[in-house]
Design a protein around this motif. Sequence first.
Motif, PDB file in Angstrom:
ATOM      1  N   GLN A  44       0.819  -1.211   0.000  1.00 51.22           N
ATOM      2  CA  GLN A  44       0.000   0.000   0.000  1.00 51.22           C
ATOM      3  C   GLN A  44       0.854   1.262   0.000  1.00 51.22           C
ATOM      4  O   GLN A  44       0.606   2.197  -0.763  1.00 51.22           O
ATOM      5  CB  GLN A  44      -0.937   0.000   1.212  1.00 51.22           C
ATOM      6  CG  GLN A  44      -2.017  -1.061   1.162  1.00 51.22           C
ATOM      7  CD  GLN A  44      -2.965  -0.871  -0.013  1.00 51.22           C
ATOM      8  OE1 GLN A  44      -3.321   0.259  -0.375  1.00 51.22           O
ATOM      9  NE2 GLN A  44      -3.373  -1.977  -0.624  1.00 51.22           N
ATOM     10  N   LEU A  45       1.869   1.305   0.864  1.00 46.57           N
ATOM     11  CA  LEU A  45       2.686   2.513   0.974  1.00 46.57           C
ATOM     12  C   LEU A  45       3.576   2.716  -0.246  1.00 46.57           C
ATOM     13  O   LEU A  45       3.906   3.852  -0.590  1.00 46.57           O
ATOM     14  CB  LEU A  45       3.532   2.448   2.240  1.00 46.57           C
ATOM     15  CG  LEU A  45       2.752   2.513   3.561  1.00 46.57           C
ATOM     16  CD1 LEU A  45       3.700   2.439   4.756  1.00 46.57           C
ATOM     17  CD2 LEU A  45       1.922   3.800   3.634  1.00 46.57           C
ATOM     18  N   SER A  46       3.974   1.616  -0.905  1.00 43.41           N
ATOM     19  CA  SER A  46       4.812   1.759  -2.099  1.00 43.41           C
ATOM     20  C   SER A  46       4.054   2.439  -3.232  1.00 43.41           C
ATOM     21  O   SER A  46       4.665   3.089  -4.097  1.00 43.41           O
ATOM     22  CB  SER A  46       5.309   0.380  -2.558  1.00 43.41           C
ATOM     23  OG  SER A  46       6.154  -0.191  -1.589  1.00 43.41           O
ATOM     24  N   ARG A  47       2.721   2.303  -3.249  1.00 44.65           N
ATOM     25  CA  ARG A  47       1.919   2.970  -4.269  1.00 44.65           C
ATOM     26  C   ARG A  47       1.794   4.471  -4.005  1.00 44.65           C
ATOM     27  O   ARG A  47       1.581   5.255  -4.928  1.00 44.65           O
ATOM     28  CB  ARG A  47       0.520   2.352  -4.320  1.00 44.65           C
ATOM     29  CG  ARG A  47       0.508   0.875  -4.710  1.00 44.65           C
ATOM     30  CD  ARG A  47      -0.879   0.291  -4.559  1.00 44.65           C
ATOM     31  NE  ARG A  47      -0.909  -1.150  -4.849  1.00 44.65           N
ATOM     32  CZ  ARG A  47      -1.953  -1.929  -4.656  1.00 44.65           C
ATOM     33  NH1 ARG A  47      -3.082  -1.401  -4.174  1.00 44.65           N
ATOM     34  NH2 ARG A  47      -1.896  -3.216  -4.927  1.00 44.65           N
ATOM     35  N   ARG A  48       1.926   4.860  -2.752  1.00 45.89           N
ATOM     36  CA  ARG A  48       1.717   6.258  -2.382  1.00 45.89           C
ATOM     37  C   ARG A  48       3.018   7.019  -2.152  1.00 45.89           C
ATOM     38  O   ARG A  48       3.059   8.239  -2.321  1.00 45.89           O
ATOM     39  CB  ARG A  48       0.870   6.324  -1.103  1.00 45.89           C
ATOM     40  CG  ARG A  48      -0.484   5.628  -1.235  1.00 45.89           C
ATOM     41  CD  ARG A  48      -1.256   5.683   0.071  1.00 45.89           C
ATOM     42  NE  ARG A  48      -2.529   4.980  -0.039  1.00 45.89           N
ATOM     43  CZ  ARG A  48      -3.404   4.873   0.946  1.00 45.89           C
ATOM     44  NH1 ARG A  48      -3.147   5.427   2.134  1.00 45.89           N
ATOM     45  NH2 ARG A  48      -4.539   4.208   0.768  1.00 45.89           N
ATOM     46  N   ILE A  49       4.064   6.302  -1.738  1.00 46.52           N
ATOM     47  CA  ILE A  49       5.343   6.950  -1.427  1.00 46.52           C
ATOM     48  C   ILE A  49       6.408   6.382  -2.359  1.00 46.52           C
ATOM     49  O   ILE A  49       6.698   5.192  -2.316  1.00 46.52           O
ATOM     50  CB  ILE A  49       5.741   6.710   0.039  1.00 46.52           C
ATOM     51  CG1 ILE A  49       4.641   7.211   0.972  1.00 46.52           C
ATOM     52  CG2 ILE A  49       7.060   7.407   0.356  1.00 46.52           C
ATOM     53  CD1 ILE A  49       4.891   6.890   2.435  1.00 46.52           C
ATOM     54  N   LYS A  50       6.988   7.227  -3.174  1.00 46.94           N
ATOM     55  CA  LYS A  50       7.999   6.771  -4.118  1.00 46.94           C
ATOM     56  C   LYS A  50       9.256   6.331  -3.368  1.00 46.94           C
ATOM     57  O   LYS A  50       9.764   7.030  -2.498  1.00 46.94           O
ATOM     58  CB  LYS A  50       8.346   7.909  -5.085  1.00 46.94           C
ATOM     59  CG  LYS A  50       9.332   7.492  -6.165  1.00 46.94           C
ATOM     60  CD  LYS A  50       9.611   8.628  -7.130  1.00 46.94           C
ATOM     61  CE  LYS A  50      10.595   8.197  -8.208  1.00 46.94           C
ATOM     62  NZ  LYS A  50      10.889   9.294  -9.158  1.00 46.94           N
TER      63      LYS A  50
END
Length: 212
Positions: free
Chosen positions: A59-65
């Motif tokens: 989830q966080l990889s989709r939002r935080i580069k």
Amino acid sequence: MLQLFPLFSVLGISSSFWYSILPTAINFSTHNSQLIYLPAIYSLGIGIGEVFMALLIAQLSRRIKGFSLQPTMTIGAIFSVLALVLVQLSTPWDAPMKPTREEPIGFYHSYPFIFALGLLIGIGDCCLNSCRSVICALAMPDRRAQAFSISKLYQALGSCILFFASPIIPLPVYTIGISIHCLIATVFFFKVARNTVSMERKMTISEEEENK
């Protein structure tokens, strides 16, 4: 790939410790003789930690580069070292080698503690394995399969060496050695990750110039 050797080898060493040597040490401690469900609780905690962290990274990889690089490696190192500190405080020093009545230096094992320890281990292990998969793909984009195969070779080598030496290694050697190894792996991982990002930026600029 040579700079990533500490990461690959620490995966093998830590996996052997978490999934085989530590459960043996827990069973070898006579203070746990009445806690017959400790192995099951321990495995449950690790499984939940692995699944929870995998979903969180996705989830966080989709939002935080770049979250799956340095941030994930940092989380994995912190949680792994924290778990090793708790193991050192709660487990007799000679428990990995033989059945023992020695006292732990901090406190005894219990079902809630073992479950929490499993969660920490699962989170840390998931982070380190995720970083391995990502950095192999980025460091050698044209030879991803070969890079991953090399990482598994080093991982298996570290695991095999530890298993052969485990009958004579006391607990502090594991906890201190793996902690230092994990910190070294983090330093080299950060270096390779920065070089990979710089390489991608240069390739992007070159492609844009060619398109113009």
